[in-house]
Design a protein around this motif. Structure first.
Motif, PDB file in Angstrom:
ATOM      1  N   ASP A  53      -2.749  -7.644  -0.615  1.00  0.00           N
ATOM      2  CA  ASP A  53      -1.491  -8.416  -0.622  1.00  0.00           C
ATOM      3  C   ASP A  53      -0.776  -8.329   0.711  1.00  0.00           C
ATOM      4  OD1 ASP A  53       0.888  -6.132  -1.105  1.00  0.00           O
ATOM      5  OD2 ASP A  53      -1.082  -5.571  -1.844  1.00  0.00           O
ATOM      6  N   LYS A  54      -1.207  -7.371   1.558  1.00  0.00           N
ATOM      7  CA  LYS A  54      -0.516  -7.184   2.843  1.00  0.00           C
ATOM      8  C   LYS A  54      -1.095  -8.021   3.965  1.00  0.00           C
ATOM      9  CE  LYS A  54       1.748  -2.771   2.421  1.00  0.00           C
ATOM     10  NZ  LYS A  54       2.214  -1.656   3.220  1.00  0.00           N
ATOM     11  N   SER A  98      -5.673  -5.247  -4.815  1.00  0.00           N
ATOM     12  CA  SER A  98      -4.265  -5.036  -4.469  1.00  0.00           C
ATOM     13  C   SER A  98      -3.579  -4.432  -5.688  1.00  0.00           C
ATOM     14  CB  SER A  98      -3.587  -6.362  -4.121  1.00  0.00           C
ATOM     15  OG  SER A  98      -2.186  -6.210  -4.283  1.00  0.00           O
ATOM     16  N   VAL A 158       0.741   9.346  -5.977  1.00  0.00           N
ATOM     17  CA  VAL A 158       0.827   8.517  -4.769  1.00  0.00           C
ATOM     18  C   VAL A 158       1.519   9.368  -3.722  1.00  0.00           C
ATOM     19  CG1 VAL A 158       1.734   6.411  -3.745  1.00  0.00           C
ATOM     20  CG2 VAL A 158       0.837   6.383  -6.067  1.00  0.00           C
ATOM     21  N   ASN A 182      -4.215   7.714   2.950  1.00  0.00           N
ATOM     22  CA  ASN A 182      -3.253   6.616   2.980  1.00  0.00           C
ATOM     23  C   ASN A 182      -3.885   5.241   2.767  1.00  0.00           C
ATOM     24  OD1 ASN A 182      -0.494   6.493   3.003  1.00  0.00           O
ATOM     25  ND2 ASN A 182      -0.417   5.644   5.080  1.00  0.00           N
ATOM     26  N   LYS A 199      -5.199  -3.072  -0.514  1.00  0.00           N
ATOM     27  CA  LYS A 199      -3.917  -3.601  -0.015  1.00  0.00           C
ATOM     28  C   LYS A 199      -4.021  -5.059   0.442  1.00  0.00           C
ATOM     29  CE  LYS A 199      -2.599   1.013   1.689  1.00  0.00           C
ATOM     30  NZ  LYS A 199      -1.875   1.795   2.677  1.00  0.00           N
ATOM     31  N   SER A 250      -4.833   6.681  -4.435  1.00  0.00           N
ATOM     32  CA  SER A 250      -4.077   7.080  -5.635  1.00  0.00           C
ATOM     33  C   SER A 250      -3.534   5.842  -6.340  1.00  0.00           C
ATOM     34  CB  SER A 250      -2.920   7.999  -5.266  1.00  0.00           C
ATOM     35  OG  SER A 250      -3.388   9.070  -4.514  1.00  0.00           O
TER      36      SER A 250
HETATM   37  P1  GDP Z   1      -3.823   7.555  -0.693  1.00  0.00           P
HETATM   38  O1  GDP Z   1      -3.292   8.531   0.317  1.00  0.00           O
HETATM   39  O2  GDP Z   1      -5.111   6.941  -0.248  1.00  0.00           O
HETATM   40  O3  GDP Z   1      -3.880   8.095  -2.096  1.00  0.00           O
HETATM   41  O4  GDP Z   1      -2.800   6.304  -0.693  1.00  0.00           O
HETATM   42  P2  GDP Z   1      -1.577   5.982  -1.672  1.00  0.00           P
HETATM   43  O5  GDP Z   1      -2.053   5.420  -2.956  1.00  0.00           O
HETATM   44  O6  GDP Z   1      -0.689   7.197  -1.711  1.00  0.00           O
HETATM   45  O7  GDP Z   1      -0.895   4.780  -0.881  1.00  0.00           O
HETATM   46  C1  GDP Z   1      -0.396   4.932   0.438  1.00  0.00           C
HETATM   47  C2  GDP Z   1       0.743   3.947   0.635  1.00  0.00           C
HETATM   48  O8  GDP Z   1       0.236   2.611   0.543  1.00  0.00           O
HETATM   49  C3  GDP Z   1       1.828   4.061  -0.448  1.00  0.00           C
HETATM   50  O9  GDP Z   1       3.071   3.837   0.176  1.00  0.00           O
HETATM   51  C4  GDP Z   1       1.485   2.939  -1.423  1.00  0.00           C
HETATM   52  O10 GDP Z   1       2.612   2.452  -2.125  1.00  0.00           O
HETATM   53  C5  GDP Z   1       0.906   1.891  -0.492  1.00  0.00           C
HETATM   54  N1  GDP Z   1      -0.089   1.038  -1.190  1.00  0.00           N
HETATM   55  C6  GDP Z   1      -1.206   1.472  -1.810  1.00  0.00           C
HETATM   56  N2  GDP Z   1      -1.898   0.436  -2.325  1.00  0.00           N
HETATM   57  C7  GDP Z   1      -1.209  -0.678  -2.022  1.00  0.00           C
HETATM   58  C8  GDP Z   1      -1.422  -2.091  -2.276  1.00  0.00           C
HETATM   59  O11 GDP Z   1      -2.402  -2.532  -2.888  1.00  0.00           O
HETATM   60  N3  GDP Z   1      -0.489  -2.947  -1.768  1.00  0.00           N
HETATM   61  C9  GDP Z   1       0.615  -2.512  -1.073  1.00  0.00           C
HETATM   62  N4  GDP Z   1       1.462  -3.426  -0.620  1.00  0.00           N
HETATM   63  N5  GDP Z   1       0.846  -1.207  -0.821  1.00  0.00           N
HETATM   64  C10 GDP Z   1      -0.057  -0.298  -1.282  1.00  0.00           C
END
Ligand code: GDP
Length: 205
Positions: free
Chosen positions: A145-146, A177, A52, A33, A143, A37
Motif C-alpha cells: 500500500d506504500k 499489505s 509489532v 522492520n 507494505k 509481525s
Molecule cells: P517487523 O520488525 O518485521 O516485525 O515489522 P513490523 O510488523 O513491526 O512493522 C514495522 C513497521 O512497518 C510498523 O510501523 C508497521 O506498522 C509498518 N507496517 C508493517 N506492515 C505494513 C503494511 O503492510 N503497510 C503499511 N503501510 N505499514 C506497514
C-alpha cells in the motif's frame, strides 16, 4: 484456508530448544522492520499475536504459534538491523541458520522483502544461501500500500532480474499489505497447498 484458532506457544533461543513436533512448520523471515509481525497478525486475524516492534532487531528468539491445532507458524528473528551489537548483526545469526538447516519439519520458508526497495544485497545473499542449501521458500513483497503499482512492479522485476543471475527457476512470489489486507488469502492458500502436497509426499528439507 480458514484460520479457526491461532495461539502463541512459546519462544525459544535456539533450534535445539524447540519442542519435538510432528506438525509441519511454515516460517517467516526478513530484514528487521520489513513488516513480519504485522503480516503474521494479518494472516492469523489477530491484533497482537506477534508484537509489532518499536525496537527492531532486539529479540533474537524463535517464536512459535499453533494454527488450527494442525501446523506451526514460526516467526524467526529478523536480520540486518544495524543498531544491534556486531555479533548479532553478523550477516545471519546462527539461530536462524541452524533452525533452517536442522529443523526437519520445516515445510517452507517465507522470505519477506520491503516492496518499496530495490534489491538489497543482504536479501539477495540470504536467498542465494537458501538456494545453495536447497531450502524450499517463497518471497513476499510487503507494505504494497506504500508504493504505486508501477513502482511495485518495477521493484519485483528488478528482484527477478537479480535472482535470474543465479537462478533458472524463480520461487513463488506474493504481494501483501496489512493495511488493505491484500495477499492474505493467496499466502494462506499457498500454505494449504504445500501442506496437502506434503501429506501425499512426505517433505524432506
Ligand atoms: P517487523 O520488525 O518485521 O516485525 O515489522 P513490523 O510488523 O513491526 O512493522 C514495522 C513497521 O512497518 C510498523 O510501523 C508497521 O506498522 C509498518 N507496517 C508493517 N506492515 C505494513 C503494511 O503492510 N503497510 C503499511 N503501510 N505499514 C506497514
Amino acid at each position: 484456508m480458514v484460520i479457526r484458532t491461532a495461539k502463541f506457544v512459546a519462544s525459544y533461543p535456539s533450534v535445539q530448544k524447540c519442542p519435538k513436533s510432528d506438525l509441519p512448520e511454515y516460517a517467516f523471515i526478513g530484514r528487521s522492520n520489513v513488516g513480519k509481525s504485522s503480516l503474521i497478525n494479518m494472516l492469523t486475524c489477530t491484533k497482537a499475536l506477534a508484537k509489532v516492534s518499536q525496537t527492531p532487531g532486539k529479540t533474537q528468539l524463535i517464536n512459535y504459534y499453533l494454527i488450527n491445532d494442525s501446523w506451526h507458524l514460526v516467526d524467526l528473528p529478523g536480520y540486518g538491523y544495524a543498531k544491534v551489537s556486531k555479533g548479532d548483526r553478523e550477516k545471519f545469526s546462527d539461530i536462524v541458520l541452524n533452525y533452517i538447516l536442522k529443523r526437519e519439519n520445516l515445510h517452507l520458508l517465507f522470505v519477506l522483502i520491503d516492496s518499496r526497495l530495490e534489491p538489497q544485497d543482504i536479501d539477495i545473499q540470504f536467498i542465494n544461501w537458501l538456494g545453495v542449501n536447497q531450502v524450499p521458500f517463497a518471497l513476499i513483497f510487503t507494505k504494497t500500500d506504500k508504493v504505486s503499482s508501477m513502482v511495485l512492479e518495477q521493484n519485483i522485476e528488478l528482484h527477478k532480474k537479480v535472482l535470474h543471475e543465479t537462478w533458472e527457476e524463480l520461487p513463488p512470489i506474493f504481494t501483501t499489505s496489512c493495511v488493505t489486507r491484500t495477499g492474505r488469502e493467496d499466502v494462506l492458500n499457498y500454505i494449504d497447498s504445500v501442506f496437502r502436497e506434503a501429506k501425499i509426499t512426505p517433505c524432506q528439507v
